[in-house]
Design a protein around this motif. Sequence first.
Motif, PDB file in Angstrom:
ATOM      1  N   ILE A 234      -5.687 -81.598   0.252  1.00 57.03           N
ATOM      2  CA  ILE A 234      -7.036 -81.178  -0.118  1.00 57.03           C
ATOM      3  C   ILE A 234      -7.703 -80.548   1.104  1.00 57.03           C
ATOM      4  CG2 ILE A 234      -9.293 -81.943  -0.929  1.00 57.03           C
ATOM      5  CD1 ILE A 234      -7.807 -84.404  -2.130  1.00 57.03           C
ATOM      6  N   PRO A 235      -8.134 -79.280   1.009  1.00 53.78           N
ATOM      7  CA  PRO A 235      -8.839 -78.667   2.132  1.00 53.78           C
ATOM      8  C   PRO A 235     -10.290 -79.133   2.186  1.00 53.78           C
ATOM      9  CG  PRO A 235      -8.583 -77.072   0.351  1.00 53.78           C
ATOM     10  CD  PRO A 235      -7.888 -78.325  -0.091  1.00 53.78           C
ATOM     11  N   VAL A 236     -10.687 -79.643   3.344  1.00 53.09           N
ATOM     12  CA  VAL A 236     -12.061 -80.088   3.598  1.00 53.09           C
ATOM     13  C   VAL A 236     -12.648 -79.101   4.593  1.00 53.09           C
ATOM     14  CG1 VAL A 236     -13.514 -81.971   4.432  1.00 53.09           C
ATOM     15  CG2 VAL A 236     -11.402 -82.479   3.178  1.00 53.09           C
ATOM     16  N   ILE A 237     -13.698 -78.369   4.178  1.00 54.40           N
ATOM     17  CA  ILE A 237     -14.109 -77.167   4.903  1.00 54.40           C
ATOM     18  C   ILE A 237     -15.583 -77.238   5.268  1.00 54.40           C
ATOM     19  CG2 ILE A 237     -14.204 -74.645   4.825  1.00 54.40           C
ATOM     20  CD1 ILE A 237     -12.016 -74.778   2.655  1.00 54.40           C
ATOM     21  N   GLY A 238     -15.877 -76.994   6.540  1.00 55.93           N
ATOM     22  CA  GLY A 238     -17.247 -76.934   7.026  1.00 55.93           C
ATOM     23  C   GLY A 238     -17.617 -75.526   7.451  1.00 55.93           C
ATOM     24  N   VAL A 239     -18.916 -75.265   7.458  1.00 61.10           N
ATOM     25  CA  VAL A 239     -19.436 -73.955   7.857  1.00 61.10           C
ATOM     26  C   VAL A 239     -20.466 -74.141   8.967  1.00 61.10           C
ATOM     27  CG1 VAL A 239     -19.042 -72.738   5.685  1.00 61.10           C
ATOM     28  CG2 VAL A 239     -21.126 -74.078   5.963  1.00 61.10           C
ATOM     29  N   PRO A 240     -20.733 -73.074   9.732  1.00 64.73           N
ATOM     30  CA  PRO A 240     -21.789 -73.163  10.747  1.00 64.73           C
ATOM     31  C   PRO A 240     -23.160 -73.280  10.105  1.00 64.73           C
ATOM     32  CG  PRO A 240     -20.356 -71.240  11.101  1.00 64.73           C
ATOM     33  CD  PRO A 240     -20.063 -71.777   9.729  1.00 64.73           C
ATOM     34  N   SER A 241     -24.159 -73.583  10.918  1.00 68.69           N
ATOM     35  CA  SER A 241     -25.533 -73.475  10.465  1.00 68.69           C
ATOM     36  C   SER A 241     -25.813 -72.022  10.102  1.00 68.69           C
ATOM     37  CB  SER A 241     -26.500 -73.924  11.557  1.00 68.69           C
ATOM     38  OG  SER A 241     -27.818 -73.503  11.265  1.00 68.69           O
ATOM     39  N   ALA A 242     -26.391 -71.805   8.925  1.00 63.91           N
ATOM     40  CA  ALA A 242     -26.665 -70.441   8.479  1.00 63.91           C
ATOM     41  C   ALA A 242     -27.696 -69.743   9.357  1.00 63.91           C
ATOM     42  CB  ALA A 242     -27.151 -70.452   7.029  1.00 63.91           C
ATOM     43  N   SER A 243     -28.485 -70.507  10.112  1.00 55.93           N
ATOM     44  CA  SER A 243     -29.515 -69.922  10.974  1.00 55.93           C
ATOM     45  C   SER A 243     -29.136 -69.981  12.446  1.00 55.93           C
ATOM     46  CB  SER A 243     -30.846 -70.652  10.759  1.00 55.93           C
ATOM     47  OG  SER A 243     -30.724 -72.028  11.076  1.00 55.93           O
ATOM     48  N   GLY A 244     -27.895 -70.336  12.757  1.00 53.18           N
ATOM     49  CA  GLY A 244     -27.491 -70.595  14.134  1.00 53.18           C
ATOM     50  C   GLY A 244     -27.513 -69.365  15.023  1.00 53.18           C
ATOM     51  N   SER A 245     -28.154 -69.488  16.156  1.00 51.64           N
ATOM     52  CA  SER A 245     -28.222 -68.398  17.136  1.00 51.64           C
ATOM     53  C   SER A 245     -26.861 -68.193  17.792  1.00 51.64           C
ATOM     54  CB  SER A 245     -29.260 -68.730  18.204  1.00 51.64           C
ATOM     55  OG  SER A 245     -29.142 -67.863  19.312  1.00 51.64           O
ATOM     56  N   PRO A 246     -26.503 -66.941  18.113  1.00 53.32           N
ATOM     57  CA  PRO A 246     -25.250 -66.697  18.835  1.00 53.32           C
ATOM     58  C   PRO A 246     -25.337 -67.027  20.322  1.00 53.32           C
ATOM     59  CG  PRO A 246     -26.381 -64.629  18.450  1.00 53.32           C
ATOM     60  CD  PRO A 246     -27.172 -65.689  17.722  1.00 53.32           C
ATOM     61  N   ASP A 247     -26.489 -67.465  20.785  1.00 55.11           N
ATOM     62  CA  ASP A 247     -26.695 -67.692  22.219  1.00 55.11           C
ATOM     63  C   ASP A 247     -26.492 -69.149  22.625  1.00 55.11           C
ATOM     64  OD1 ASP A 247     -27.371 -64.983  22.561  1.00 55.11           O
ATOM     65  OD2 ASP A 247     -29.426 -65.394  21.890  1.00 55.11           O
TER      66      ASP A 247
END
Length: 293
Positions: A234-247
Motif C-alpha cells: 500500500i503506497p502511503v504518500i505525503g505532500v508538501p505544504s501547499a503554501s510552503g516558501s522555497p526559501d
Amino acid sequence: MFILAHLSDIHLAPLPRPNPSELLSKRGLGYINWLRKRRRVHRADMLARVVADLKARKPDHIAVTGDLVNLSLTSEFAPACAFLAGLGDANAVTVVPGNHDSYVRSAETLALQHWADYMRGDNNENFPFVRRRGPAAIVGLSTSLPTAPLSATGKLHGDQLARVADILAALGREKAFRVVLIHHPPTEGAHHFRRLRDADKMRDALKACGAELVLHGHHHESSLVWLPGPEHRIPVIGVPSASGSPDYHDDPGGYNLYEIDGEPGAWRCTLVSRGWHRDDRRITELRRQPLMG
C-alpha cells in the motif's frame, strides 16, 4: 481516466489579528512562532500559484488533508471556508482536518461547524466517512485533537479504528479503488511529539483489510512509504505544504495528482508530483511514477 488531486497543510495566510484573550493558551506560543518564522514560511502568493497550477490540470476531484488554519482562531475558519469554495463545491472537494484545525479545546468543533459539507460522507455520516467519486471510494478519517503546548500528535478518536477496518474490508470485497485520507501518517519513525499515537493499530487495519492509496500531510514534505497489505503493498504518500516558501528547508509548495484507470481487480494508478522547482523558480512536474498496474 479519473484524476484525483491532493494538497495539504494550507496554513492560510495572512493570520488574522488575535484577540488578547485568545493568546492565553497554547495559541500564545503558536503566535510567537508565527511572528518569528511561520509567516515567512507560509505565503499567500505561493499558495495562489500552486492552486492556479492545480486548477489548470482540471482534476476530477480534490482531496485536502488538513491544517487549513494556523492557530484555530475563531476568525480563521470563515476565510478557510472561502478558500475551499474557491477550489470547488463540496461535491468536488473532500477535506479531513489536521492538528492545527483543533489547536485548542475551545476550537475543537469549529472545523466541523464551518466545513461540514466537505467532511461528510455520501450518507451524511461523519468520521470515518465514505464518498464515491468515479472509481474512487474515498475514506475520510480524523486524527485532529487538541494537544498540549509543543505537541502536534494525532489520534483516531472515537470508534474510527474499528469502523474503518470494516469499511475497508467491505470495499475490498467490491474491489473498489480505496483512497484513505488522514492528516497524520500511519507510518513508523515520526518524532514523538508529532506522531500518530495509534499508528500501529492503523497499520494493522491496513495490513488486514488493504487500501489502494493512503494520502496524508503533516510533515510538509513529499514522501512515499510502502506498507504491507493483504494482497499488495500500500503506497502511503505525503505532500508538501501547499503554501510552503522555497526559501526554507521544508519542501516548497506543491501537490500530487493520481491518474486512476483500469477496472476492479486490475487498477492502474500513476503518481504525478507537481511543485515549485528551486532552480527554475517555477511550478513544474517533479516526478511521475507508476504505483500499480
